[in-house]
Motif scaffolding. Structure first.
Motif, PDB file in Angstrom:
ATOM      1  N   SER A   1       0.816  -1.220   0.000  1.00  0.00           N
ATOM      2  CA  SER A   1       0.000   0.000   0.000  1.00  0.00           C
ATOM      3  C   SER A   1       0.854   1.277   0.000  1.00  0.00           C
ATOM      4  N   HIS A   2       2.129   1.126   0.254  1.00  0.00           N
ATOM      5  CA  HIS A   2       3.024   2.295   0.294  1.00  0.00           C
ATOM      6  C   HIS A   2       3.788   2.373  -1.027  1.00  0.00           C
ATOM      7  N   ARG A   3       3.171   3.037  -1.993  1.00  0.00           N
ATOM      8  CA  ARG A   3       3.781   3.190  -3.302  1.00  0.00           C
ATOM      9  C   ARG A   3       3.692   4.668  -3.723  1.00  0.00           C
ATOM     10  N   PRO A   4       4.721   5.512  -3.403  1.00  0.00           N
ATOM     11  CA  PRO A   4       4.692   6.931  -3.771  1.00  0.00           C
ATOM     12  C   PRO A   4       4.587   7.107  -5.285  1.00  0.00           C
ATOM     13  N   ALA A   5       3.871   8.132  -5.702  1.00  0.00           N
ATOM     14  CA  ALA A   5       3.699   8.375  -7.133  1.00  0.00           C
ATOM     15  C   ALA A   5       5.024   8.723  -7.807  1.00  0.00           C
ATOM     16  N   ASN A   6       5.892   9.397  -7.071  1.00  0.00           N
ATOM     17  CA  ASN A   6       7.174   9.809  -7.645  1.00  0.00           C
ATOM     18  C   ASN A   6       8.321   8.967  -7.074  1.00  0.00           C
ATOM     19  N   MET A   7       8.083   7.707  -6.870  1.00  0.00           N
ATOM     20  CA  MET A   7       9.071   6.827  -6.258  1.00  0.00           C
ATOM     21  C   MET A   7      10.296   6.668  -7.152  1.00  0.00           C
ATOM     22  N   VAL A   8      11.447   6.538  -6.494  1.00  0.00           N
ATOM     23  CA  VAL A   8      12.709   6.322  -7.207  1.00  0.00           C
ATOM     24  C   VAL A   8      13.233   4.913  -6.986  1.00  0.00           C
ATOM     25  N   GLY A   9      12.570   4.136  -6.069  1.00  0.00           N
ATOM     26  CA  GLY A   9      13.024   2.788  -5.797  1.00  0.00           C
ATOM     27  C   GLY A   9      12.319   2.210  -4.594  1.00  0.00           C
ATOM     28  N   PHE A  10      12.917   1.149  -3.998  1.00  0.00           N
ATOM     29  CA  PHE A  10      12.322   0.458  -2.863  1.00  0.00           C
ATOM     30  C   PHE A  10      13.267   0.510  -1.667  1.00  0.00           C
ATOM     31  N   ARG A  11      12.641   0.547  -0.490  1.00  0.00           N
ATOM     32  CA  ARG A  11      13.376   0.503   0.772  1.00  0.00           C
ATOM     33  C   ARG A  11      13.021  -0.821   1.448  1.00  0.00           C
ATOM     34  N   LYS A  12      14.061  -1.624   1.745  1.00  0.00           N
ATOM     35  CA  LYS A  12      13.853  -2.959   2.304  1.00  0.00           C
ATOM     36  C   LYS A  12      14.535  -3.024   3.670  1.00  0.00           C
ATOM     37  N   VAL A  13      13.739  -3.248   4.715  1.00  0.00           N
ATOM     38  CA  VAL A  13      14.257  -3.340   6.084  1.00  0.00           C
ATOM     39  C   VAL A  13      14.242  -4.801   6.498  1.00  0.00           C
ATOM     40  N   GLU A  14      15.438  -5.293   6.893  1.00  0.00           N
ATOM     41  CA  GLU A  14      15.575  -6.674   7.353  1.00  0.00           C
ATOM     42  C   GLU A  14      16.323  -6.661   8.672  1.00  0.00           C
ATOM     43  N   SER A  15      16.463  -7.840   9.254  1.00  0.00           N
ATOM     44  CA  SER A  15      17.095  -7.933  10.572  1.00  0.00           C
ATOM     45  C   SER A  15      18.540  -7.463  10.553  1.00  0.00           C
ATOM     46  N   ASP A  16      19.196  -7.615   9.431  1.00  0.00           N
ATOM     47  CA  ASP A  16      20.614  -7.238   9.358  1.00  0.00           C
ATOM     48  C   ASP A  16      20.816  -5.831   8.806  1.00  0.00           C
ATOM     49  N   GLY A  17      19.714  -5.083   8.608  1.00  0.00           N
ATOM     50  CA  GLY A  17      19.882  -3.705   8.161  1.00  0.00           C
ATOM     51  C   GLY A  17      18.890  -3.316   7.102  1.00  0.00           C
ATOM     52  N   VAL A  18      19.134  -2.153   6.494  1.00  0.00           N
ATOM     53  CA  VAL A  18      18.245  -1.609   5.482  1.00  0.00           C
ATOM     54  C   VAL A  18      18.987  -1.481   4.163  1.00  0.00           C
ATOM     55  N   SER A  19      18.257  -1.733   3.067  1.00  0.00           N
ATOM     56  CA  SER A  19      18.835  -1.619   1.724  1.00  0.00           C
ATOM     57  C   SER A  19      17.907  -0.781   0.868  1.00  0.00           C
ATOM     58  N   PHE A  20      18.510  -0.129  -0.148  1.00  0.00           N
ATOM     59  CA  PHE A  20      17.741   0.712  -1.068  1.00  0.00           C
ATOM     60  C   PHE A  20      17.979   0.206  -2.482  1.00  0.00           C
ATOM     61  N   PHE A  21      16.890  -0.108  -3.172  1.00  0.00           N
ATOM     62  CA  PHE A  21      16.955  -0.601  -4.532  1.00  0.00           C
ATOM     63  C   PHE A  21      16.495   0.537  -5.443  1.00  0.00           C
ATOM     64  N   VAL A  22      17.427   1.126  -6.153  1.00  0.00           N
ATOM     65  CA  VAL A  22      17.167   2.334  -6.932  1.00  0.00           C
ATOM     66  C   VAL A  22      16.945   1.972  -8.387  1.00  0.00           C
ATOM     67  N   LEU A  23      15.813   2.394  -8.916  1.00  0.00           N
ATOM     68  CA  LEU A  23      15.501   2.166 -10.319  1.00  0.00           C
ATOM     69  C   LEU A  23      16.423   3.008 -11.207  1.00  0.00           C
TER      70      LEU A  23
END
Length: 754
Positions: free
Chosen positions: A664-686
């Motif tokens: 449900s969290h999909r910004p209209a002007n999104m540049v990628g995805f933010r993934k939070v896991e137990s070992d940290g956070v990652s950013f997947f940039v289009l």
């Protein structure tokens, strides 16, 4: 200096002296005349022992009214070395000056005309009624024609007729050009100097009343030499005159200045420089006189200060073995900023000595000595900017550096000027240090461009009326600037940005040392203000002599110093460069190394009086302060790119990145995805998002920098900057840029602790 031999008065010598015209004296006849013979020149000082012996014997003889027998080597009367005729030196009184009828000067070796003039003035004071001759032993001595020239110059100063010329206590200033003063200036036909006026032969009246008369057109202006540059262009005339205070003034005037507005600028410049009188109704005659003078002397002219062969050219003269053959030529008469006062010892004790243990002071003085070395070692120009709070002593530091060259208040300039005006100032500081105070006074819109212009050493291109390009002003210099803001911040305040390479050309050093503002050691004084006041007083009392001593020593050993300096700069740069430094830091450190080498050179040449290694120590401290404020060792453009990527991700991690697990969290002007896991956070940039994040930068270069900084995560193929990933809500895999958590909280390219 005392005349130590005087012949006894012979019989039949009570009559008046013979006429000067055609009068000769044989050395063989000296025993029949009351004569003092003076040996002067380069080789005279080696006979000081004989001089002292005869001086003592003569004084004793005169005291007992028993003059020495004139037949005992009468020509060995007085030996005068050239240094004894320096400006301000005085002759001792003659033993019996009232009885002296003749003085013969035997020029034994070279004697500069200005020193010969001083000798004449001194002799006139002591023996005003004596005839002055010049000759060599074995030949007839003849009247010394230079006496008439000196009398003429004294007449101009007193504004009287030649017969009433006084002999004041002050000796005429040095002449820049050693012309042929004994022959006098040659005037073109139709012009004469009569009394205190330059006159032109003009027709007065009309018809039967027409007659030729000598009409005054100006105070005497003498054309000593013709000037031209090495390419046979820029012809001019070297003019000399006396101002209303009797001081000798000189100006190398371009003849082209006589053309615009009928030479109005030339006449204005002469009057502004103290020429007492110009008959305004006869300005054309004065222009014709200046144009028609054809002196025999030829001098090379240059349009900027600095090195010319083995001579260092200054507005008031030149320094070095080639000094007599070159002169500075300017469009208008310009007073020299390179003034001199006090002594080297006084400057060493009161100025340079207080810089010991004070990194900013020592660095600034070393910078002053570095500026003349740029052309010797083949380095480009640039500058240093002292940034700090007001009243912390940074302006005092700058003025101490200015004292190397001249009066600190007159040599130092401010940023409060247009770009065109700063061009003119820079051309007058070629191969020297340019001091500019208070950056905030310069329009922020021009700050970056002006600093870049100074460092690049070339003014703006301008066209003539016919569309042809004028020759640009050029220079090579180092500059020292002060201000409360950095160059980048000042430009940003006006909505402008500085170019990427500006920090290499203008290196910013914080003025605050963490102790007493810009000072670390107060040398026993009770506070920073007292210390600054002492520096100010001392630099005003002693200035300019350090540079002349330094330049004179350089002109004697230029070739050997050139190679030694290059090797020292290379070695110092290697020692000063920290591990992992980028190209821009390396280029900046080369300039730091130049400053260190210059300070040590000035110490070796006996100019600073510092202990060995003091300049290197100061440079190390200032370099460390610069790197600490800079915050990284990489190139400025690379650091800005990494900062841009980090700043975007940090600021927009929740608003521009979609949640990996929350559909449900999909910004209209999104540049990628933010993934939070137990070992940290990652950013997947289009790919499209990466273009936005790195806008204004090279996207591939930005990815490589992020990889080197540890921000970018790669897959199995380490050579690929993107990874093949299946994204939420997207059926097939896509290639994206993957940034790890380090992008949020690591400087990436910080400095190693020392």
């Amino acid at each position: 200096m005392t005349a130590i031999h005087q012949g006894a008065a012979g019989p039949g010598h009570q009559s008046s002296p013979p006429s000067r015209a055609g009068a000769f004296i044989k050395f063989a006849d000296l025993d029949n005349l009351q004569v003092v013979v003076i040996h002067t020149g380069e080789q005279a000082s080696r006979d000081a022992g004989i001089r002292a012996t005869l001086q003592r014997a003569h004084n004793e003889a005169v005291a007992t009214d028993n003059p020495i027998d004139p037949e005992v080597e009468p020509e060995q009367a007085l030996y005068v070395g050239p240094t004894q005729l320096d400006d301000g030196a005085r002759l001792y009184k003659m033993a019996d000056r009232d009885a002296t009828k003749r003085v013969i000067v035997h020029q034994f070796g070279n004697l500069a005309p200005e020193k010969a003039k001083r000798l004449i003035v001194a002799l006139r004071k002591q023996a005003p009624k004596a005839e002055l001759y010049r000759g060599n032993p074995g030949h007839n001595a003849e009247p010394w024609q230079l006496v008439d020239v000196v009398a003429f110059e004294q007449t101009l100063a007193a504004d009287t007729t030649p017969g009433e010329a006084p002999w004041p206590d002050n000796v005429a200033p040095l002449h820049l050009v050693k012309s042929s003063p004994e022959e006098g200036p040659e005037l073109p036909a139709g012009f004469e100097v009569r009394g205190s006026r330059l006159c032109a032969l003009m027709t007065v009246g009309r018809g039967e009343d027409a007659r030729q008369e000598w009409v005054p057109i100006a105070s005497p202006v003498h054309v000593l030499a013709e000037t031209a540059d090495e390419q046979g262009r820029g012809y001019g005339r070297l003019l000399e005159w006396r101002d209303s205070a009797g001081r000798v003034r000189q100006w190398a005037m371009p003849v082209r200045s006589l053309v615009p507005r009928n030479g109005e600028e030339v006449f204005a410049a002469l009057l502004d420089a103290g020429l007492p009188f110009i008959e305004l109704s006869h300005k054309r005659r004065l222009a014709a006189y200046l144009m028609s003078c054809q002196p025999k002397r030829r001098i090379t002219c240059v349009e900027r200060t600095g090195w010319h062969g083995h001579a260092y050219v200054l507005p008031g003269g030149s320094i070095g073995p080639d000094a007599e053959g070159v002169i500075l030529q300017t469009a208008g008469y310009t007073a020299s900023d390179f003034t001199e006062r006090g002594t080297l010892a006084g400057w060493q004790q009161g100025v340079a000595g207080l810089a010991v243990g004070n990194s900013r002071l020592c660095f600034a003085l070393s910078l002053a000595f570095a500026a003349p070395l740029l052309s010797l070692v083949g380095m480009e120009g640039g500058g240093f900017h002292l940034k700090g709070e007001s009243t912390d002593g940074k302006t005092t530091v700058m003025k101490v550096a200015a004292s190397v060259y001249g009066h600190p208040d007159r040599y130092a300039q401010t940023w409060r000027a247009t770009g065109n005006a700063i061009e003119g100032i820079a051309s007058r500081r070629n191969d020297a240090l340019l001091c500019l105070d208070e950056l905030g006074e310069l329009d922020g819109r021009e700050a970056g461009q002006t600093a870049y212009m100074l460092a690049n050493g070339q003014g703006k291109g301008r066209s003539k009326q016919d569309g042809e390009l004028r020759e640009r002003k050029a220079w090579r210099l180092l500059f020292l600037s002060t201000g409360e803001l950095s160059l980048e911040d000042h430009a940003a305040s006006a909505g402008k940005s500085t170019q990427a390479g500006m920090e290499v050309r203008t290196i910013q050093i914080p003025s605050d040392t963490g102790h007493h503002g810009a000072f670390e050691w107060l040398h026993g004084m009770d506070g920073g203000r007292s210390f600054a006041d002492a520096l100010k007083i001392n630099s005003e009392a002693h200035h300019g002599v350090a540079f002349r001593t330094y330049a004179q020593a350089l002109t004697q050993t230029m070739d050997e110093q050139r190679e030694r300096l290059r090797a020292e700069i290379k070695q110092l740069a290697a020692e000063l460069t920290p591990k992992g430094a980028g190209n821009q830091v390396g280029r900046a450190i080369n300039r730091f190394a130049l400053v260190a080498a210059a300070g040590e050179l000035a110490t070796r040449l006996g100019v600073t009086g510092w202990p060995e290694g003091e300049a290197i120590r100061a440079v190390r401290v200032c370099l460390k302060a610069w790197l600490a404020e800079r915050g990284h060792l990489g190139n400025q453009e690379d650091a800005a790119t990494l900062m841009q990527v980090r700043g975007f991700v940090f600021a927009h991690q929740f608003t521009r990145f979609a949640d990996w697990f929350d559909s449900s969290h999909r910004p209209a002007n999104m540049v990628g995805f933010r993934k939070v896991e137990s070992d940290g956070v990652s950013f997947f940039v289009l790919p499209q998002g990466w273009l936005e994040i790195t806008k204004g930068r090279d996207p591939k270069r930005a990815a490589i920098l992020c990889l080197e900084a540890g921000y970018l995560l790669t897959g199995k193929d380490k050579k690929r900057l993107q990874r093949q990933v299946r994204l939420p809500g997207m059926g097939k895999g896509m290639r994206v840029y993957v940034l790890g958590e380090r992008v949020l909280g690591d400087e990436g390219d910080g400095l190693e602790d020392e």
